[in-house]
Scaffold this active site. Structure first.
Site: not given
Ligand code: GLA
Length: 386
Positions: A35-36, A38, A69, A121, A125-126, A171, A221
């Site tokens: 995680e974190h 990439d 949407s 959220g 990873s939407s 992602d 981020y």
């Protein structure tokens, strides 16, 4: 029977535009470990999942672009010659269109309806799912002939651009390259990858959604990314290294601690440790040593919480609950952090009890109804046959 989300998207398309369209599915992702890292040239272990975004898209033989949407019940229209930054979900789709234009691809007007079942959220990873779906649809309907890795990179650039999140490639890569029943071990530096069958006999992967999202995550981020860049620049002056992966042990960092702020040092320490953990995790997974694999997840959480500082009270609470539950052998926050989901490796025969106990304790503590999902993996973004 047609999936409810596809049905909603198809119905909305027919009502707003016409009965002729092509359908696409674009998955969310989980990440087992890594995680974190990439964007720090590390290794990650994501998989595409069944939750995702459905798209109905067709050319309209004009220069106009129309989006609807279903999740937000909102429309947006613009001209292909007037693509610019907007807000919210619009930024994600428009930025992808913009990237096709920057590549001088022959994109014209189209109609597009999309929506799905990835909670916003949630750390699933939407955003990559939104990007990947429209990218695949444009690639197909305008015959742009980009391959999947090119599309993943295009979507990553799109996320950097209008939404201004300097994300890594994990992602978008998982979204395009996922394979059902497999995880991807991805080298984020070279983009070399291997598929591992996701064999965790006797266990299930359960996500618990805190349903909170605490901060303007994109800002925090980008701050983490800047700290890592700052730290790496200092380390490069002292050591003959190209990236964090060339540092064998975080012990080697201590010597340079006084050259950087505590925040920067802690981020570097986390990154070096997580790169090494992910390599170990890949070996454990291949050896089917799920217990050792699970322990690493808890270690990752500690690093994300105490060193990288991307956790929050709700996530820490859920991981502590998991630590004290004999049926869980590993748990940690998943994705960018500051809310969203924890990922838990849970004994198969205790999954229902684990979910019930966890959601009830979470509700009592925070007065928030969390949500649980038992993960199923999926193929990367694909066109749904008629
Ligand atoms: C977000 C980003 C990814 C990755 C994760 C943290 O999901 O989009 O590139 O950095 O956070 O691992």
């Amino acid at each position: 029977m047609m999936n409810m989300n596809i049905a909603a998207v198809a119905k909305a398309y027919t009502e707003k535009f016409s009965a002729t369209y092509q359908l696409f599915f674009s998955p969310g992702r989980i990440n087992l470990i890594g995680e974190h890292i990439d964007y720090n040239d590390g290794f990650v272990m994501p998989a595409a999942i069944k939750q995702g975004i459905y798209y109905a898209v067709a050319k309209n033989d004009t220069d106009e672009i129309h989006f609807f949407s279903t999740d937000f019940n909102e429309s947006f229209s613009t001209n292909i010659h007037d693509i610019k930054k907007a807000d919210g979900w619009k930024n994600y789709v428009l930025s992808v269109v913009n990237e096709f234009l920057l590549l001088k691809k022959n994109i014209k007007g189209f109609n597009c309806v999309f929506g799905g079942d990835i909670p916003n959220g949630s750390g699933m990873s939407s955003s990559a799912a939104v990007e990947g779906g429209i990218a695949m649809a444009l690639n197909e309907i305008f015959c742009c002939e980009l391959n999947r890795v090119e599309l993943a990179l295009l979507c990553q650039r799109a996320e950097h651009n209008f939404p201004n999140v300097n994300c890594g490639i994990m992602d978008q890569f998982a979204n395009m390259m996922g394979k059902q029943d497999h995880v991807i071990l991805l080298d984020c530096k070279s983009l070399d990858y291997q598929y591992f069958p996701l064999i965790i006999t006797g266990y299930k992967i359960v996500l618990i959604n805190t349903k909170v999202h605490h901060t303007l995550a994109s800002g925090e981020y980008n701050v983490r990314r800047q700290r890592c860049e700052e730290g790496l620049a200092i380390l490069k002056k002292n050591l003959d290294i190209q990236s964090f992966r060339d540092i064998v042990s975080s012990d080697n960092l201590e010597t340079y601690k006084d050259q950087m702020s505590d925040e920067v040092f802690n981020c570097c320490k986390y990154v070096v440790e997580e790169i090494s953990r992910t390599k170990k995790a890949a070996v454990y997974l291949q050896e089917n040593n799920i217990t050792a694999f699970g322990k690493l997840l808890f270690e990752t959480h500690d690093g994300l919480s105490k060193l990288y500082k991307v956790s929050c009270t709700e996530l820490d609470f859920l991981v502590d609950l998991a630590r004290n539950n004999n049926s869980v052998i590993g748990a940690r926050l998943m994705g960018g952090g500051f809310g969203g989901c924890t990922i838990n490796l849970v004994k198969e025969d205790s999954v229902d009890l684990f979910i019930a106990e966890t959601l009830s304790a979470y509700q009592n503590q925070f007065n928030i109804p969390g949500e649980a999902y038992v993960t199923e993996t999926s193929d990367g973004t694909y066109q749904i046959a008629d």
